[in-house]
Design a protein around this motif. Structure first.
Motif: not given
Length: 215
Positions: A73, A141-144, A157-158, A186, A212-213
């Protein structure tokens, strides 16, 4: 970080967050007696760069049967990527401590501190007392990243726990559960930069079944 694979079981953690439901609820009592709970400077963290890990990156020797995947990410921003790098180490360190049932694992204290460390250590101790460990596959995943200041950042993150399960240490029996919305967690983590340049996870919370995850 990750939690008990038992839906609604031993966890609430690091928000569970770390562990989650992250790692397990815990109070502040006895904090000073727990290795890693205080924010002592760690060795300077290597600079990010490319897809190859830094030469002095920590090694995570997970036991056979356990796979921990953390998406890179990367953002292209040097500071944000440094936060993501050390956050990835923190997540892996928690999983390794849980797999080895060792709350005093040095790499855990290197990348996890404060309330997150206490929760992670408590979760490991709970698993050890119950004679359980973890196995299977878990995916983060989906780390912001959001920078909050020079030395503070947050990471959302998820985690996908559909293929992650508890395992009885003595018998080796795997406690399989059916995948559901609750298999997706999440997290929101607080990262603080130490005097040594390491971004440590110091607090986190989690939400199981977060829309969202879902994959």
């Amino acid at each position: 970080m990750t939690t008990s694979r038992r839906r609604g079981g031993a966890a609430a953690v690091l928000g569970a967050a770390l562990l989650l439901t992250s790692c397990g609820d815990s109070g502040d009592e006895g904090t000073e007696k727990i290795v890693g709970a205080t924010e002592k400077p760690a060795a300077e963290s290597p600079e990010p760069g490319g897809s190859e890990p830094p030469v002095d990156a920590p090694e995570f020797d997970f036991p056979a049967g356990l796979k921990v995947e953390v998406d890179a990410d990367t953002t292209g921003d040097e500071t944000k990527d440094a936060v993501l790098r050390d956050h990835g180490y923190a997540v892996r360190a928690h999983m390794l401590a849980l797999a080895e049932l060792d709350p005093e694992l040095p790499v855990l204290a290197d990348y996890v501190g404060g309330e997150s460390f206490i929760k992670s250590a408590d979760t490991v101790a709970s698993f050890k007392a119950d004679g359980r460990t973890v196995t299977g596959e878990t995916h983060f995943y989906d780390r912001e990243v959001e920078l909050k200041g020079k030395d503070t950042a947050s990471v959302t993150y998820c985690e996908d726990q559909r293929k992650a399960f508890d395992k009885d240490v003595e018998s080796g029996e795997v406690e399989r559960t059916e995948p559901s919305d609750d298999s997706f967690v999440r997290y929101t983590a607080l990262m603080r930069k130490t005097a040594g340049g390491v971004w440590k996870m110091t607090f986190d919370q989690s939400e199981r079944g977060a829309p969202e995850c879902q994959l």
